[in-house]
Design an enzyme around this catalytic site. Structure first.
Site, PDB file in Angstrom:
ATOM      1  N   HIS A  10       3.092   1.811  -1.390  1.00 45.51           N
ATOM      2  CA  HIS A  10       4.509   2.090  -1.596  1.00 45.51           C
ATOM      3  C   HIS A  10       5.199   0.943  -2.344  1.00 45.51           C
ATOM      4  CE1 HIS A  10       7.896   4.743   0.242  1.00 45.51           C
ATOM      5  NE2 HIS A  10       8.272   4.271  -0.938  1.00 45.51           N
ATOM      6  N   GLU A  54       3.036   7.603   6.475  1.00 45.93           N
ATOM      7  CA  GLU A  54       2.980   6.151   6.271  1.00 45.93           C
ATOM      8  C   GLU A  54       3.253   5.405   7.583  1.00 45.93           C
ATOM      9  OE1 GLU A  54       5.190   4.569   3.000  1.00 45.93           O
ATOM     10  OE2 GLU A  54       4.643   6.215   1.677  1.00 45.93           O
ATOM     11  N   ARG A  62       7.615  11.153  -2.645  1.00 40.51           N
ATOM     12  CA  ARG A  62       7.536  11.081  -1.192  1.00 40.51           C
ATOM     13  C   ARG A  62       6.197  11.650  -0.742  1.00 40.51           C
ATOM     14  NH1 ARG A  62      10.855   7.924  -1.711  1.00 40.51           N
ATOM     15  NH2 ARG A  62      12.987   7.812  -0.875  1.00 40.51           N
TER      16      ARG A  62
END
EC number: 1.1.1.29
Length: 386
Positions: A320, A302, A273
């Site tokens: 991602h 993000e 993360r």
């Protein structure tokens, strides 16, 4: 989005209405919902991240369940709207659910699904890919070639790091961290140091057995060590991969002070993360230490990167994509769909969300169960005996 637009509908006369906020890979998940009597509506709105208002419009006045994405803000407002529409279930097409207010879901009696058990190897493979790409400066070299700058072989051209015989550090030796460790130990004959609150006995046995195999064949055996602190890993490892969960204790786990503990030519990889790393501190560290390299699949805010990160030649950044293999993404879609329809139909909860192969076998019907509902205990949902 005052009115839902670009909606693709399957089985328009289905008894249950299930909405997917995004098109998802494959068609099996659609077929499984249709087979269970669902009307499936897929939003094709050309907008990367749907707002709360967009999703409320999609839910409408009647909706039995929603399949959503980790970029969406599932909190009080959305769960209230879903409850008023008669909804019973929401599932992320993701293993993580830090975008979901589970307490709000509990308040409205809505089951929250996720998709573990299908991302392990795929995520570990991307972490290994970033490790190798950073060590051998592959992205830099690719850009160099495409720019027409290559004029012939030179002794110092893009000299990187040899992984064999070096030490790989793993912070968080759960399923993904252990899979990554095995890949690096067996694939590159690296020694292992790891930190986790729980001992990873299976991983230790694997490294021990592989070390014995190497020794029996006249090679230097690999070793393992369970560190007593994360700082010990940072100081000793040549390559470090982060695999912790994200919570209050792991926010900015890697900060300015801990970056300074690492070797000057170390490699740091993060496929967990984004907020686990203080990205601003990382940019400064990359700027001050040009031989330090990083491979990132996730970011603190993000879809944005902190200023300066994109300019760092010693940083590899990808959007991602850790779970972005065809098999995995189609499996995630299937699990998310089965989470929703399972709750709608009143099926029990699968007993082990990390063992989901029976749901992924395309040659057989899936079990009548929801693969993974994170708030099943809070809602008092029964567990499958299958």
């Amino acid at each position: 989005m005052s009115k839902p637009v670009a909606i693709e509908v399957y089985n328009p006369n289905g008894k249950y209405r299930v909405v997917s906020t995004k098109p998802m890979p494959g068609t099996r998940w659609i077929n499984l919902l249709v087979d269970q009597g669902c009307r499936v509506e897929i939003c094709h709105l050309k907008k990367t991240i749907l707002s709360v208002e967009d999703i409320i419009d999609l839910i409408g006045n009647r909706c039995d369940g929603v399949i959503g994405q980790l970029t969406e803000d599932w909190g009080e407002t959305l769960f209230s709207a879903l409850s008023k529409a008669g909804g019973k279930a929401f599932s992320n097409m993701a293993v993580g659910y830090n975008n979901v207010d589970v307490e709000a879901a509990n308040k409205y009696g809505i089951a929250v699904g996720n998709t573990p058990g299908v991302l392990t190897e795929t995520t570990a493979e991307l972490a290994a890919s970033l490790s190798l790409a950073a060590a051998r400066r592959i992205v830099e070299a690719d850009g160099f070639m495409r720019a027409g700058l290559y004029e012939g072989w030179l002794p110092h051209l893009f000299v990187g790091n040899l992984l064999k015989g070096q030490t790989v550090g793993v912070i968080g030796a759960g399923r993904i961290g252990s899979a990554y460790a095995r890949m690096m130990v067996e694939g590159f004959k690296m020694n292992l140091i790891y930190f986790d609150l729980y001992q990873s006995t299976r991983l230790e046995k694997f490294v021990t057995a592989y070390g014995q195999f190497l020794k029996a064949n006249g090679e230097q055996p690999v070793t393992w060590k369970r560190a007593s602190s994360m700082e010990e890993v940072l100081r000793e490892a040549d390559l470090i991969s982060l695999h912790p969960v994200l919570d209050k204790t792991t926010y900015h786990l890697v900060n300015k002070e801990r970056l300074a503990m690492m070797k000057k030519e170390a490699i740091l990889v993060n496929c967990s993360r984004g907020p686990v790393i203080d990205e601003e501190a990382l940019v400064n560290h990359l700027r001050e230490n040009p031989m330090f390299r990083v491979g990132l699949d996730v970011f603190e805010e993000e879809p944005f990167m902190k200023p300066g990160l994109a300019d760092m030649k010693n940083a590899i950044v990808v959007p991602h994509i850790a779970s972005a293999s065809k098999w995995t993404r189609e499996g995630m879609a299937t699990l998310a769909a089965l989470n929703v329809v399972g709750r709608i139909k009143g099926y029990p909860i699968w007993s082990d969300p990390n063992r989901v192969d029976p749901f992924l076998n395309e040659n057989a019907s899936p079990p009548n169960a929801s693969p993974s509902i994170v708030n099943s205990k809070a809602l008092g949902l029964p567990v499958s005996k299958l």
